[in-house]
Enzyme design. Structure first.
Site, PDB file in Angstrom:
ATOM      1  N   ASP A 141      -0.741  -4.759   3.221  1.00 49.55           N
ATOM      2  CA  ASP A 141      -1.086  -4.329   3.485  1.00 49.55           C
ATOM      3  C   ASP A 141      -0.592  -3.677   5.277  1.00 49.55           C
ATOM      4  OD1 ASP A 141      -2.787  -1.715   4.793  1.00 49.55           O
ATOM      5  OD2 ASP A 141      -4.434  -2.160   3.881  1.00 49.55           O
TER       6      ASP A 141
ATOM      7  N   ILE B  68      -0.871  -1.692   7.792  1.00 48.40           N
ATOM      8  CA  ILE B  68      -2.296  -1.773   8.500  1.00 48.40           C
ATOM      9  C   ILE B  68      -3.672  -1.415   7.639  1.00 48.40           C
ATOM     10  CG2 ILE B  68      -2.880  -0.011  10.598  1.00 48.40           C
ATOM     11  CD1 ILE B  68       0.003   1.013  11.491  1.00 48.40           C
ATOM     12  N   ASP B  69      -4.312  -2.015   8.043  1.00 49.58           N
ATOM     13  CA  ASP B  69      -5.402  -2.505   7.548  1.00 49.58           C
ATOM     14  C   ASP B  69      -6.239  -1.452   8.311  1.00 49.58           C
ATOM     15  OD1 ASP B  69      -7.412  -2.068   5.574  1.00 49.58           O
ATOM     16  OD2 ASP B  69      -8.129  -4.305   5.962  1.00 49.58           O
TER      17      ASP B  69
ATOM     18  N   ASP C 195      -6.117  -4.524   0.463  1.00 51.09           N
ATOM     19  CA  ASP C 195      -6.693  -4.805   1.558  1.00 51.09           C
ATOM     20  C   ASP C 195      -8.079  -5.918   1.732  1.00 51.09           C
ATOM     21  OD1 ASP C 195      -6.866  -1.591   2.103  1.00 51.09           O
ATOM     22  OD2 ASP C 195      -8.255  -1.286   0.128  1.00 51.09           O
TER      23      ASP C 195
ATOM     24  N   THR D  32      -6.121   2.006   8.895  1.00 52.14           N
ATOM     25  CA  THR D  32      -5.257   3.000   9.719  1.00 52.14           C
ATOM     26  C   THR D  32      -5.983   3.878  10.537  1.00 52.14           C
ATOM     27  OG1 THR D  32      -3.645   2.357   7.292  1.00 52.14           O
ATOM     28  CG2 THR D  32      -3.688   4.815   9.039  1.00 52.14           C
TER      29      THR D  32
ATOM     30  N   GLU E  84       0.524  -0.976  -0.302  1.00 57.74           N
ATOM     31  CA  GLU E  84      -0.402  -0.064  -0.043  1.00 57.74           C
ATOM     32  C   GLU E  84       0.823   1.336  -0.155  1.00 57.74           C
ATOM     33  OE1 GLU E  84      -2.762   0.506   3.194  1.00 57.74           O
ATOM     34  OE2 GLU E  84      -3.142   2.085   2.113  1.00 57.74           O
TER      35      GLU E  84
HETATM   36  C1  IPD Z   1      -9.230   0.983   4.218  1.00 53.29           C
HETATM   37  C2  IPD Z   1      -9.878   0.178   5.164  1.00 53.29           C
HETATM   38  C3  IPD Z   1     -11.561   0.643   5.293  1.00 53.29           C
HETATM   39  C4  IPD Z   1     -12.416   0.494   4.233  1.00 53.29           C
HETATM   40  C5  IPD Z   1     -10.901   1.398   3.028  1.00 53.29           C
HETATM   41  C6  IPD Z   1      -9.877   0.222   3.151  1.00 53.29           C
HETATM   42  P1  IPD Z   1      -6.838   1.289   4.825  1.00 53.29           P
HETATM   43  O1  IPD Z   1      -7.835   0.781   4.102  1.00 53.29           O
HETATM   44  O2  IPD Z   1      -9.959  -1.487   4.684  1.00 53.29           O
HETATM   45  O3  IPD Z   1     -11.683  -0.100   6.368  1.00 53.29           O
HETATM   46  O4  IPD Z   1     -13.070   0.820   4.029  1.00 53.29           O
HETATM   47  O5  IPD Z   1     -11.826   0.779   1.557  1.00 53.29           O
HETATM   48  O6  IPD Z   1      -8.365   1.429   2.132  1.00 53.29           O
HETATM   49  O7  IPD Z   1      -6.625   3.056   4.203  1.00 53.29           O
HETATM   50  O8  IPD Z   1      -6.758   1.436   6.589  1.00 53.29           O
HETATM   51  O9  IPD Z   1      -5.009   0.199   4.449  1.00 53.29           O
END
Ligand code: IPD
Length: 281
Positions: free
Chosen positions: A90, A92-93, A220, A95, A70
Site C-alpha cells: 500500500d 499510501i495507507d 492495508d 490517502t 493497491e
Molecule cells: C484505507 C485506510 C482507512 C481504512 C480504509 C482503507 P487507503 O486505505 O486504511 O483507514 O478505513 O478501509 O482502505 O485507501 O488510504 O490506502
C-alpha cells in the site's frame, strides 16, 4: 531462508523510507484527486508514482518475486495470493489523510511466502516512525522492541476503528450498530488514525487495545498484522475464526480476552473478497 528474509526486510525498510520521503515532499504540492470504488475512495498521482517506485526497486533486486499493489489492482491487475514470494504494497495507507494533510500517512509493505506474511514494514512517514517485524523475531519501532498492552478489562480499553469508504446505507448501518455497542459497553474511548496500518501499529505500541474494521483490503493489513502478532497480540476474523487475508475483515487486539469482547459487539457483514473475480466485486 533466514538471510534471505533479512535481505527482504532490509530492502523493504530502505524502499519504504525512500517512498516516505516522496510522500512527505508531495504534501506541499498541489494534489490532483481521483476516485476509485466510491466518491470517497481517493487516489492521487503520488499513490501511483510511489507504488511504481517500490515495485521497480524490488524488481531490480528480486526479479522473480510477485506483487499485489493497491494501485496496480485498481488498474486491473489480479489480486490473487499464491505460494510464491509476494510483496503486498500500500504506497499510501491513509490517502484521505494525505489529501487533507491530516498527519497520519503510512507506506505499508508486507512480504509473504506460502501465503503467510513473513516480513512487515509500516513507515508512518510524517511521524518518522519505522515499524518492522519478522515472523518469530519480534516487532520494533525505530529499533525499539514493541509489546502490546496488558489490559484485559474492555471497560478500560481504547478501541480503534474506521468508517472506511463504503457509504452504502446498509454497510453504514452495520458500522454504526457495532460502534454503538462498543461505545455503550462502555470503553474508555474509540479512536481512528485514518490508516489501518497505523491503527495496527498503535495496538503493537500498547496505546490502543484493539483495532477492528470491515472493508479494509489485504494491502492495508498485510504488514500490520505481523507487527501486531510479533508484539504479542492476536488476530481474528470479526466472527471469531482465523483471519483470512482476502476477506476484508479484521480484529487485531492485545489479547484474546479483549478480542473476544470486541467481537461480541460487532455486527458483521461480508464485503466482496479481494480475490473475487472482477464481476463479483
Ligand atoms: C484505507 C485506510 C482507512 C481504512 C480504509 C482503507 P487507503 O486505505 O486504511 O483507514 O478505513 O478501509 O482502505 O485507501 O488510504 O490506502
Amino acid at each position: 531462508m533466514a538471510d534471505f528474509l533479512q535481505n527482504v526486510m532490509d530492502h523493504a525498510v530502505a524502499v519504504a523510507r525512500k517512498a516516505g520521503e516522496v510522500v512527505c515532499s508531495a504534501l506541499s504540492d498541489e494534489r490532483k484527486i481521483m476516485t476509485k470504488s466510491s466518491a470517497v475512495d481517493l487516489v492521487t498521482q503520488t499513490d501511483q508514482r510511489v507504488e511504481q517506485l517500490i515495485i521497480q526497486s524490488v524488481k531490480e533486486k528480486f526479479p522473480s518475486h510477485r506483487f499485489i499493489g493497491e494501485e496496480s489492482v485498481a488498474a486491473g491487475e489480479s489480486c490473487i495470493l499464491t505460494d510464491e514470494p509476494t510483496w503486498i504494497i500500500d504506497p499510501i495507507d491513509g490517502t484521505t489523510n494525505f489529501v487533507h494533510t491530516f498527519p497520519f500517512v503510512a507506506v505499508s509493505i508486507g512480504f509473504s511466502v506460502n501465503k503467510r506474511v513473513e516480513v512487515g514494514v509500516v513507515y508512518s512517514c510524517l511521524e518518522d516512525k519505522m515499524f518492522t517485524a519478522r515472523r518469530g523475531k519480534g516487532a520494533f519501532c525505530n529499533g525499539e522492541a514493541l509489546q502490546v498492552s496488558e489490559q484485559t478489562d474492555i471497560h478500560q480499553a481504547i478501541i480503534a476503528t474506521e468508517f472506511g469508504s463504503n457509504r452504502d446505507l446498509k454497510a453504514v448501518d452495520h458500522i454504526f450498530f457495532s460502534l454503538r455497542n462498543i461505545l455503550t459497553l462502555p470503553v474508555h474511548g474509540v479512536r481512528g488514525a485514518g490508516t489501518a496500518a497505523v491503527n495496527m501499529c498503535l495496538v503493537a505500541l500498547g496505546c490502543v487495545e484493539a483495532y477492528y474494521e470491515i472493508g479494509i483490503h489485504v494491502w492495508d493489513i498485510a504488514a500490520g498484522l505481523l507487527i501486531v502478532s510479533e508484539a504479542g497480540g492476536v488476530l481474528m476474523d470479526v466472527t471469531g475464526g482465523d483471519v483470512d487475508l482476502m476477506s476484508r475483515r479484521i480484529v487485531a487486539a492485545n489479547n484474546k480476552t479483549i478480542a473476544e469482547k470486541v467481537i461480541e459487539q460487532i455486527d458483521p457483514f461480508t464485503p466482496p473478497r479481494d480475490d473475487a473475480p472482477p464481476l463479483d466485486k
